[in-house]
Every structure is written in C-alpha cells, then in structure tokens.
Design an enzyme around this catalytic site. Structure first.
Site, PDB file in Angstrom:
ATOM      1  N   TYR A  43      -0.356   8.658  -2.179  1.00  0.00           N
ATOM      2  CA  TYR A  43      -0.336   8.520  -3.631  1.00  0.00           C
ATOM      3  C   TYR A  43      -1.555   9.215  -4.257  1.00  0.00           C
ATOM      4  O   TYR A  43      -1.559   9.522  -5.428  1.00  0.00           O
ATOM      5  CB  TYR A  43      -0.415   7.044  -4.037  1.00  0.00           C
ATOM      6  N   GLY A  44      -2.602   9.375  -3.423  1.00  0.00           N
ATOM      7  CA  GLY A  44      -3.924   9.760  -3.931  1.00  0.00           C
ATOM      8  C   GLY A  44      -4.016  11.092  -4.655  1.00  0.00           C
ATOM      9  O   GLY A  44      -4.992  11.351  -5.354  1.00  0.00           O
ATOM     10  N   GLU A  80      -5.006   9.111   9.803  1.00  0.00           N
ATOM     11  CA  GLU A  80      -3.578   9.054  10.160  1.00  0.00           C
ATOM     12  C   GLU A  80      -3.276   9.844  11.427  1.00  0.00           C
ATOM     13  O   GLU A  80      -2.272   9.615  12.086  1.00  0.00           O
ATOM     14  CB  GLU A  80      -2.728   9.556   8.993  1.00  0.00           C
ATOM     15  N   ASP A  96       0.874  -1.183   0.000  1.00  0.00           N
ATOM     16  CA  ASP A  96       0.000   0.000   0.000  1.00  0.00           C
ATOM     17  C   ASP A  96       0.904   1.223   0.000  1.00  0.00           C
ATOM     18  O   ASP A  96       2.094   1.134   0.304  1.00  0.00           O
ATOM     19  CB  ASP A  96      -0.894  -0.002   1.251  1.00  0.00           C
ATOM     20  N   SER A  97       0.308   2.362  -0.308  1.00  0.00           N
ATOM     21  CA  SER A  97       1.057   3.611  -0.251  1.00  0.00           C
ATOM     22  C   SER A  97       1.508   3.908   1.191  1.00  0.00           C
ATOM     23  O   SER A  97       2.417   4.689   1.393  1.00  0.00           O
ATOM     24  CB  SER A  97       0.179   4.748  -0.762  1.00  0.00           C
ATOM     25  N   CYS A 130     -11.101   3.047  -0.393  1.00  0.00           N
ATOM     26  CA  CYS A 130      -9.743   3.380   0.035  1.00  0.00           C
ATOM     27  C   CYS A 130      -9.495   2.537   1.285  1.00  0.00           C
ATOM     28  O   CYS A 130     -10.382   2.423   2.142  1.00  0.00           O
ATOM     29  CB  CYS A 130      -9.667   4.864   0.369  1.00  0.00           C
ATOM     30  N   THR A 131      -8.306   1.971   1.384  1.00  0.00           N
ATOM     31  CA  THR A 131      -8.062   1.028   2.479  1.00  0.00           C
ATOM     32  C   THR A 131      -7.958   1.701   3.855  1.00  0.00           C
ATOM     33  O   THR A 131      -7.946   1.022   4.872  1.00  0.00           O
ATOM     34  CB  THR A 131      -6.812   0.169   2.182  1.00  0.00           C
ATOM     35  N   HIS A 132      -7.914   3.018   3.886  1.00  0.00           N
ATOM     36  CA  HIS A 132      -7.967   3.710   5.181  1.00  0.00           C
ATOM     37  C   HIS A 132      -9.401   3.773   5.738  1.00  0.00           C
ATOM     38  O   HIS A 132      -9.595   3.917   6.934  1.00  0.00           O
ATOM     39  CB  HIS A 132      -7.511   5.166   5.041  1.00  0.00           C
ATOM     40  N   CYS A 170      -4.454  -1.013  -2.072  1.00  0.00           N
ATOM     41  CA  CYS A 170      -4.512   0.448  -2.150  1.00  0.00           C
ATOM     42  C   CYS A 170      -5.507   0.798  -3.256  1.00  0.00           C
ATOM     43  O   CYS A 170      -5.324   0.385  -4.410  1.00  0.00           O
ATOM     44  CB  CYS A 170      -3.118   0.971  -2.493  1.00  0.00           C
ATOM     45  N   THR A 221      -6.046   3.562  -4.650  1.00  0.00           N
ATOM     46  CA  THR A 221      -5.466   4.456  -5.655  1.00  0.00           C
ATOM     47  C   THR A 221      -4.645   3.666  -6.676  1.00  0.00           C
ATOM     48  O   THR A 221      -4.829   3.828  -7.889  1.00  0.00           O
ATOM     49  CB  THR A 221      -4.578   5.507  -4.947  1.00  0.00           C
TER      50      THR A 221
HETATM   51  N1  DGL Z   1      -3.936   3.834   0.407  1.00  0.00           N
HETATM   52  C1  DGL Z   1      -4.571   4.871  -0.373  1.00  0.00           C
HETATM   53  C2  DGL Z   1      -5.832   4.289  -1.002  1.00  0.00           C
HETATM   54  O1  DGL Z   1      -6.318   3.235  -0.613  1.00  0.00           O
HETATM   55  C3  DGL Z   1      -4.897   6.089   0.455  1.00  0.00           C
HETATM   56  C4  DGL Z   1      -3.686   6.895   0.866  1.00  0.00           C
HETATM   57  C5  DGL Z   1      -3.026   7.581  -0.306  1.00  0.00           C
HETATM   58  O2  DGL Z   1      -3.566   8.561  -0.845  1.00  0.00           O
HETATM   59  O3  DGL Z   1      -1.963   7.120  -0.686  1.00  0.00           O
HETATM   60  O4  DGL Z   1      -6.360   4.887  -1.913  1.00  0.00           O
END
Ligand code: DGL
Length: 270
Positions: free
Chosen positions: A42-43, A151, A10-11, A185-187, A73, A75
């Site tokens: 990354y988003g 976060e 993941d990012s 999004c995994t968050h 992820c 994104t």
């Molecule tokens: N992990 C990213 C996602 O699931 C979110 C965080 C990012 O923007 O990198 O899209």
C-alpha cells in the site's frame, strides 16, 4: 467481558508483528487476522486507494464479528486515519500509541521516524509527537527498500547487503544524534537487530506493533471488553492471495512455527 475476537489487518504480513505482541499481551483473546497479500504494497499508492482498501479490510473483519479493530499497518494508520469514523467497533491504528511511547522514551528530545514513503509523506508521526510535546525534534526518513528486503528474507545483521541498505537510510540519524527511532512500519521489527547494529544499542527502537498491542490491552480493559476465558485464544488467518508460502513468512513475523490454517478470501466483495 466479550468473547468476540480482536480483528487485525495489514496490507500484507507485516501486521503479524503486532499479532505476535498481542499473543503476549492478551493470550486469552481470539484473533482474526487479514493480510491483503493480493494488493500489497500500500505504501506507494494514492490516499484514495489506501482508504478504499482499508475500508474493505475493516469490513471483512466486521463480517467476522470482531469487537475491536487494529489497523496494524503504518501506511493505513498514517493515511486513512480513523477510516472516516465509519467503523462501528472501537478501532486503533499504530501511530498514536507508538508516538506516545517514543515521546516518553527520548532523553535528548531527538526522535527519528522511519516508514514507507506514504507514511513519511503524511507527517503522521511528526504531527502526533509535536502535539504531545513541542520541544521534541522529529527527523523522518522513508525506507522503501526495507519491505522488499524483509519479504525476501534479507534480514540478517551479518549480511553486508542488508547492513549497507540500513546504513544508507539511517546514517543521517547518526549524524543528528537521535536517541530514539520509531519503527513506523510493521515490517521493520524484523530488521531490529541490524538497525541496532548500525545505530548502536543505546538508541531505543520503538516497535509500533508492540506499543499498539499494549494500547489495545488498555482500551479493552477500560471498555470491559476483555475475554473471560482462561484457555489460550485461537488465531485465524485470512489472505487475499494464494496462501502458498504463507507459513514460512508468517513464521518469521510471528517468531514461531506456523501450522495454523490460512484461508484465501475475495476482498473485493467487502
Ligand atoms: N504494512 C505496511 C506498513 O506498515 C508496509 C507494506 C506496504 O507498503 O504495504 O506501512
């Protein structure tokens, strides 16, 4: 059968929500996780940068001899697709399994999708759902404040600031009457309680990490790649920035105390 580990990247740390589900679905598998904490988020980056980063992330996992790779992820899965078909082990992102699950869940044919700006801008979930069932209407909303909220530990359904942000993004879904929302999004599974509070418990929330873990279990079984072991698998964690503070955040994403070792690597070498 294969003793090799499953690779997950993941990012940052959000992909750990997928690891949590993998640990439930496939408790005997070893897992190697890489979180690109030095280059997150990354988003809001360009397509070419996201593809370059995702390829490096996958190359690192391949160097750990993994049998399967999950881009946990939203994104990367939305923007980098199958990484140009360059991965020499079976690979999945989160979009296809999640879209499939949402399509099965909706009763009124109205699905909401939330994700980073890159994910929503790519229309990945919308395309995937429409390819599965043209009669379903898909409504999308990017929620750029959700990742920083998570976060920084702003996740409580009793915190008026968190509720206000969630309402601001999701009120339009209430007006439209979606009955299913993809947490693209995994968050976002970390915000499930507050999203449910705002939307009402009748609205189904589809967790991309969970659906992808279940899909991975199916594919490994189909390909004869499951582990034969009857002992709980081991997890190894790698990050690209200093691991300070990792345990606290990782514990929140994994929903358990974290005392596993974390190793910092130089991702630019891959
Ligand atoms: N992990 C990213 C996602 O699931 C979110 C965080 C990012 O923007 O990198 O899209």
């Amino acid at each position: 059968m294969s003793k090799k580990p499953i690779g997950v990247f993941d990012s940052g740390l959000g992909g750990l929500t997928a690891v949590k589900e993998l640990l439930n679905a496939l408790p005997y598998e070893d897992i190697v996780y890489f979180g690109d904490t030095g280059r997150v988020p990354y988003g809001n980056r360009s397509k070419s940068t996201i593809i370059k980063y995702a390829q490096q992330d996958a190359n690192f996992l391949l160097s750990r001899n993994v049998k399967f790779i999950i881009a946990a992820c939203g994104t990367v899965s939305s923007v980098a697709g199958d990484l140009g078909g360059k991965i020499e082990v079976p690979f999945t992102g989160v979009v296809r399994p999640t879209a499939k699950a949402a399509t099965k869940l909706t009763k009124n044919g109205k699905i909401g999708v939330i994700g980073t700006s890159a994910t929503i801008g790519s229309n990945s979930y919308k395309r995937e759902i429409e390819a599965l069932d043209k009669s379903i209407s898909v409504y999308q909303q990017d929620c750029p404040l959700f990742v920083p909220l998570v976060e920084n530990g702003f996740i409580s359904e009793d915190d008026p600031i968190v509720v206000m942000v969630v309402e601001r993004y999701l009120n339009k879904f209430k007006e439209i009457g979606v009955d299913t929302i993809i947490l693209g999004c995994t968050h976002y599974p970390i915000l499930k309680k507050v999203i449910s509070k705002v939307m009402g418990s009748a609205v189904a929330l589809v967790d991309s990490g969970r659906e992808t873990a279940l899909y991975t279990a199916e594919i490994l079984k189909e390909k004869g790649l499951l582990s034969e072991s009857s002992k709980p698998g081991k997890s190894s964690f790698y990050v690209s920035d200093t691991p300070d503070g990792f345990s606290y955040l990782a514990g929140m994403f994994l929903d358990r105390d974290m005392d596993d070792d974390v190793t910092q690597i130089d991702i630019e070498q891959y």
